[in-house]
Every structure is written in C-alpha cells, then in structure tokens.
Scaffold this motif. Structure first.
Motif, short mmCIF file in Angstrom:
data_model
loop_
_atom_site.label_atom_id
_atom_site.label_comp_id
_atom_site.label_asym_id
_atom_site.label_seq_id
_atom_site.Cartn_x
_atom_site.Cartn_y
_atom_site.Cartn_z
N ASP A 1 46.57 23.12 -15.84
CA ASP A 1 47.99 23.27 -16.17
C ASP A 1 48.22 22.43 -17.43
OD1 ASP A 1 50.82 22.62 -16.36
OD2 ASP A 1 51.03 23.46 -14.35
N PHE A 2 48.54 23.09 -18.53
CA PHE A 2 48.64 22.40 -19.83
C PHE A 2 49.63 21.25 -19.79
CE2 PHE A 2 50.40 21.90 -24.13
CZ PHE A 2 49.24 21.65 -24.84
N TYR A 3 50.77 21.46 -19.17
CA TYR A 3 51.82 20.45 -19.21
C TYR A 3 51.64 19.36 -18.16
CZ TYR A 3 53.94 23.90 -22.25
OH TYR A 3 54.16 24.78 -23.27
N TYR B 1 33.91 12.71 -18.28
CA TYR B 1 33.82 13.82 -19.23
C TYR B 1 35.14 14.59 -19.27
CZ TYR B 1 32.44 18.32 -21.19
OH TYR B 1 32.37 19.46 -21.94
N TRP B 2 35.70 14.91 -18.09
CA TRP B 2 36.94 15.69 -18.05
C TRP B 2 38.13 14.88 -18.54
CZ3 TRP B 2 37.25 20.55 -18.47
CH2 TRP B 2 36.23 21.36 -17.99
N GLU B 3 38.10 13.58 -18.34
CA GLU B 3 39.17 12.76 -18.92
C GLU B 3 39.14 12.85 -20.44
OE1 GLU B 3 41.76 11.04 -17.61
OE2 GLU B 3 41.15 12.10 -15.78
N GLU B 4 37.93 12.82 -21.01
CA GLU B 4 37.80 12.93 -22.46
C GLU B 4 38.22 14.30 -22.96
OE1 GLU B 4 37.34 11.88 -26.30
OE2 GLU B 4 37.24 10.54 -24.57
N VAL B 5 37.86 15.35 -22.23
CA VAL B 5 38.27 16.70 -22.61
C VAL B 5 39.79 16.79 -22.67
CG1 VAL B 5 38.38 19.11 -21.82
CG2 VAL B 5 36.20 17.88 -21.77
N LYS B 6 40.46 16.28 -21.65
CA LYS B 6 41.92 16.35 -21.61
C LYS B 6 42.55 15.51 -22.73
CE LYS B 6 42.26 15.35 -17.17
NZ LYS B 6 42.90 15.12 -15.84
N MET B 7 41.95 14.36 -23.02
CA MET B 7 42.47 13.53 -24.12
C MET B 7 42.31 14.22 -25.47
SD MET B 7 41.65 9.54 -23.25
CE MET B 7 40.05 9.74 -22.48
N GLU B 8 41.17 14.91 -25.67
CA GLU B 8 40.95 15.63 -26.93
C GLU B 8 41.95 16.77 -27.08
OE1 GLU B 8 38.90 15.09 -29.52
OE2 GLU B 8 38.42 13.18 -28.58
N ILE B 9 42.24 17.48 -25.99
CA ILE B 9 43.23 18.57 -26.05
C ILE B 9 44.61 18.00 -26.33
CG2 ILE B 9 44.37 20.38 -24.72
CD1 ILE B 9 41.71 20.80 -23.24
N HIS B 10 44.94 16.88 -25.69
CA HIS B 10 46.24 16.25 -25.92
C HIS B 10 46.36 15.78 -27.37
CE1 HIS B 10 49.43 13.17 -25.63
NE2 HIS B 10 49.91 13.96 -24.69
N ALA C 1 44.82 17.13 -29.92
CA ALA C 1 44.98 18.34 -30.73
C ALA C 1 46.41 18.85 -30.66
CB ALA C 1 44.00 19.41 -30.26
N LYS C 2 47.04 18.73 -29.50
CA LYS C 2 48.44 19.16 -29.36
C LYS C 2 49.33 18.38 -30.33
CE LYS C 2 51.19 17.24 -26.44
NZ LYS C 2 52.39 16.89 -27.23
N ASP C 3 49.10 17.08 -30.43
CA ASP C 3 49.94 16.24 -31.29
C ASP C 3 49.64 16.43 -32.77
OD1 ASP C 3 51.22 15.18 -29.11
OD2 ASP C 3 49.90 13.45 -28.95
N MET C 4 48.37 16.70 -33.12
CA MET C 4 47.97 16.69 -34.52
C MET C 4 47.78 18.08 -35.13
SD MET C 4 45.24 13.52 -34.41
CE MET C 4 45.04 13.55 -36.19
N GLU C 5 47.45 19.08 -34.32
CA GLU C 5 47.08 20.38 -34.88
C GLU C 5 47.90 21.55 -34.36
OE1 GLU C 5 42.83 21.06 -34.72
OE2 GLU C 5 42.46 18.91 -34.63
N MET C 6 48.38 21.49 -33.15
CA MET C 6 49.07 22.64 -32.58
C MET C 6 50.38 22.89 -33.32
SD MET C 6 49.90 23.46 -28.56
CE MET C 6 51.41 22.51 -28.41
N PRO C 7 50.66 24.15 -33.70
CA PRO C 7 51.90 24.45 -34.42
C PRO C 7 53.13 24.20 -33.56
CG PRO C 7 50.81 26.47 -33.75
CD PRO C 7 49.86 25.37 -33.45
N LYS C 8 54.26 24.01 -34.21
CA LYS C 8 55.50 23.76 -33.48
C LYS C 8 56.17 25.05 -33.03
CE LYS C 8 56.72 19.29 -35.46
NZ LYS C 8 55.75 18.93 -36.42
N ASP C 9 55.67 26.18 -33.51
CA ASP C 9 56.22 27.47 -33.09
C ASP C 9 55.08 28.37 -32.64
OD1 ASP C 9 55.23 27.63 -35.72
OD2 ASP C 9 56.34 29.49 -36.05
#
Length: 198
Positions: free
Chosen positions: A47-49, A83-92, A94-102
């Motif tokens: 669940d992303f959120y 490993y999964w903690e690191e995966v989730k941190m990397e995705i988080h 990316a959300k802050d630095m790369e994911m578009p706002k729209d």
C-alpha cells in the motif's frame, strides 16, 4: 541514519542468485536465472500510502546483524526485513525527489489475468507520450486522484512492461483485502485512472 541499512541489504542479492532456479543455456554450461516472483509480488502488494509513506514515520526496532550466521535461513531471516526497509525508504525518497506533482490520465483498453498477475493495457494521450517517457520495469503509482501526493484508498503499484505509441502495458498483482477488491472492481469496469512514475 536509516540509509546505513542499505549496505546490509546488498549481500541478499547473492543469496537470491544462489537459490535461483537453474536453467540450461542454449550453448555452453548451465546458468542461473533468478526467480523474482516473490520480490515482484511483495513489492506490488504494498500500500503506497500506508506501507511506504506513513511507515516512514514509525520508529522500528530491527534485528541486530550478527557477526556470523548459523545457516542460509538465519541469513535470510535477519537480512530480508532490512532489505525491505531499504526498498521502502528508496521508494519514499523517490516520491519526494522524483515523482511528479501531477498525474497522467489513462483510459483502460483491456485487462487479463495471468495467474497472480493482472496485465493492463492503458491508452495515453499523444501529448503525454511526447512529454513523459516510460521504460520496462518502471515503478508507477496508479490512483483515482490527479494529485499522487494526496492519499487515496483506491490505488495500486505496477511495473511497466512496454510503452509503444499511445499504449502502455503494465503489470500489478491480484490479492485480498478491501483496497485490492475495490481496485479489481474498477478494473473490471474499465474505469479511467491516473498514473505517476515513482
């Protein structure tokens, strides 16, 4: 710092390769082909959120890493959660630095079930095709809201298979739970969606 766990996760790749399914090559000696089924199903079921965004606010007590491991299973029991903690941190991150706002609006063309996987063919606008590019295995957030940073119960994570012309094919995983059931219902009705690259 949380990112210090990253180096701990790296040896897990070796284990994944060591326990991979052995398949014969066309010529020469046999080669190892890693089985990523568990990784893909675990990743796409998140669940992303709640599992990624909200989870970063929770203080966790992780198992200390010993100097020596008793056996392969002990290694996996200790390193897999890290490993999964690191995966989730990397995705988080990316959300802050790369994911578009729209988000980009998609129209569903068709879907098909293949075992635990749901393959989705989505129609993109010609304008979006020239502005946003996707490659194989790009992780995308698919939601019912145009703002991907605004929490939405009905959403899912998917991996891009192909993006050719105005057709984008992606894969997600089926499963249980209220969120997945609501997602499956909208997919069966071919409802429109919004997508953002994570």
């Amino acid at each position: 710092h949380k990112s210090c766990y990253f180096w701990l996760a790296q040896p897990l790749v070796c284990i994944v390769l060591c326990v991979a399914v052995m398949a014969p090559a066309d010529v020469g000696p046999s080669r190892f082909i890693p089985d990523l089924h568990v990784f893909r199903t675990t990743l796409l079921a998140l669940d992303f959120y709640k599992d990624i965004v909200d989870d970063q606010k929770v203080e966790k007590k992780l198992t200390p890493v010993p100097n020596n491991f008793l056996d392969e299973q002990h290694y996996l029991d200790v390193l897999t959660p890290l490993y999964w903690e690191e995966v989730k941190m990397e995705i988080h991150r990316a959300k802050d630095m790369e994911m578009p706002k729209d988000c980009e609006r998609l129209q569903m063309l068709r879907f098909r079930l293949e075992g635990p996987w749901i393959r989705l063919d989505m129609l993109r606008s010609k304008e979006e095709c020239t502005q946003r590019l996707y490659g194989q295995n790009d992780l995308v957030l698919v939601t019912q809201k145009a703002n991907p940073r605004e929490e939405e119960d009905v959403h899912f994570l998917a991996l891009v298979d192909t993006s050719i012309g105005t057709t984008l094919t992606m894969t997600t995983v089926s499963g249980e739970g209220m969120r997945i059931r609501r997602v499956s219902h909208l997919i069966s009705e071919r409802a429109p969606w919004y997508m953002a690259k994570v």
